[in-house]
Scaffold this active site. Sequence first.
Site, PDB file in Angstrom:
ATOM      1  N   GLU A 258       4.346  -7.838  -7.422  1.00 59.90           N
ATOM      2  CA  GLU A 258       3.204  -7.174  -8.043  1.00 59.90           C
ATOM      3  C   GLU A 258       3.388  -7.188  -9.550  1.00 59.90           C
ATOM      4  O   GLU A 258       4.518  -7.177 -10.049  1.00 59.90           O
ATOM      5  CB  GLU A 258       3.066  -5.725  -7.572  1.00 59.90           C
ATOM      6  CG  GLU A 258       2.397  -5.569  -6.233  1.00 59.90           C
ATOM      7  CD  GLU A 258       2.123  -4.121  -5.892  1.00 59.90           C
ATOM      8  OE1 GLU A 258       1.289  -3.878  -5.001  1.00 59.90           O
ATOM      9  OE2 GLU A 258       2.745  -3.219  -6.510  1.00 59.90           O
TER      10      GLU A 258
ATOM     11  N   ARG B 266       3.587  11.750   5.291  1.00 56.46           N
ATOM     12  CA  ARG B 266       4.379  12.942   5.582  1.00 56.46           C
ATOM     13  C   ARG B 266       4.124  13.964   4.487  1.00 56.46           C
ATOM     14  O   ARG B 266       3.373  13.705   3.541  1.00 56.46           O
ATOM     15  CB  ARG B 266       5.869  12.586   5.591  1.00 56.46           C
ATOM     16  CG  ARG B 266       6.303  11.864   4.315  1.00 56.46           C
ATOM     17  CD  ARG B 266       7.795  11.722   4.180  1.00 56.46           C
ATOM     18  NE  ARG B 266       8.192  10.819   3.113  1.00 56.46           N
ATOM     19  CZ  ARG B 266       8.212  11.119   1.830  1.00 56.46           C
ATOM     20  NH1 ARG B 266       7.828  12.317   1.422  1.00 56.46           N
ATOM     21  NH2 ARG B 266       8.603  10.228   0.924  1.00 56.46           N
TER      22      ARG B 266
ATOM     23  N   LYS C 257       4.590  -2.388   2.939  1.00 60.73           N
ATOM     24  CA  LYS C 257       3.866  -2.372   1.668  1.00 60.73           C
ATOM     25  C   LYS C 257       2.852  -3.511   1.552  1.00 60.73           C
ATOM     26  O   LYS C 257       1.813  -3.361   0.907  1.00 60.73           O
ATOM     27  CB  LYS C 257       4.851  -2.410   0.504  1.00 60.73           C
ATOM     28  CG  LYS C 257       5.571  -1.083   0.265  1.00 60.73           C
ATOM     29  CD  LYS C 257       6.488  -1.160  -0.944  1.00 60.73           C
ATOM     30  CE  LYS C 257       6.970   0.217  -1.372  1.00 60.73           C
ATOM     31  NZ  LYS C 257       7.645   0.948  -0.313  1.00 60.73           N
TER      32      LYS C 257
END
Length: 439
Positions: A197, A290, A113
């Site tokens: 974050e 995906r 991430k």
Amino acid sequence: MIDSLLIANRGEIARRIIRTARRLGVRTIAVHSEADQGMPFVLEADEAVLLGPPQSYRDADAILAAARTTGARAIHPGYGFLSENAGFARRVEEEGLIWVGPGADAIAAMGDKIKARNLMAAAGVPVAPGTEDPVAGVDAALEAVAGIGYPVMVKAAAGGGGMGMAVANDEAALRTEVEKVRAFAERMFGSGDVLLERYFPRVRHVEVQILGLADGRVIALSERECSVQRRNQKLVEEAPSPAVTPELRERFLAAAVKAGEAVGYRNAGTVECLLDPATGDFFFLEMNTRLQVEHPITEMIHGIDLVEQQLRIAAGLDVEVPERTSGHAIELRINAEDPKRFLPGPGTITTWVEPTGADVRVDSGYAEGTTVGMAYDSLMAKLIVHGADRGDAIAKARAAVAGFAIAGPKNNLPFFAELLENDEFLSGDYDTGIVSRMR
């Protein structure tokens, strides 16, 4: 077109892939664990190979051995298990097989991430205020939060599926959550790297379906609303999002294309974002490298088969995707869980009657007489409806929920019946806190 396909997955997504492959004349090979002997996807494949114990879907060696012995030409990983494992994707291609998914480098780039966030920022994709490097410890977290502001989300860099995240509203909570998330991440993902974050108390979860084509282009189809969640995991999705205006949609799609181009993306993927409904600002959350669980609602409004597009791209063939959408689609995830607390409720299915209708679709992994155990995710089926507009889709969803009969394991159909009468949901003006407000 690919002539033979091994499906390295189970349940409803394996059946979903088999359905498209059969229509295209592709021979299908199912791999399965001892726990899944006799499951519908095993019986429906042209050939089936026993891997071993329940955890065998993560056994790359066993899956590749099955591909060799059956003469499979390609491997489709579905979602979960090894679908976002860059090492497995690379090994598949080293074996001379076709990997139905993005390249290993793209998977690796988006799997962390922190790296993904920095790469997106460099590409001009909006990101929320946060840290550019792993947080070294509590002291580093306290220093970083001075420039971010409370509340903050503490996130495992290698996490996914809503796992490895915690909110800190003050210094005391931050000290606790950094260590808790780090320990959890180390145990679950093999990496204790953590990032911070800015946390938005009222936010919507909106994602964009992309396709990276064989000729190198990246196209963005349309957005999906995924804000009905429990424990940061989705329960309901709809397309298009009731929160997205035409102008905002253009911004979403442009950002998603930038994200795909930044990693040379190929095949199907999803760019997930957080939308601040108060300002209209959105921020990159992650890219799922995906096929998504909720892909059917995009299929319904576009009139396409995304699994077919995946196979065509993997085979180097052209793809035609209708740019215009039609109507509104809703997906409900039918889980074997308590409809109040959402705790697992496994058991043997004694009744399984699916709703029917021209605008109703059920992608199921189970059938009457099969058993939902504790070894795998609680998802039993996906109920998808399509309507002329959102109101029509909601009405069809109500009827379909009422017509779906399941006995044996616990199930969350009563929750959906409640949601589809909830004023906040009906208004379209809801956020990721809607489920907690209902409980």
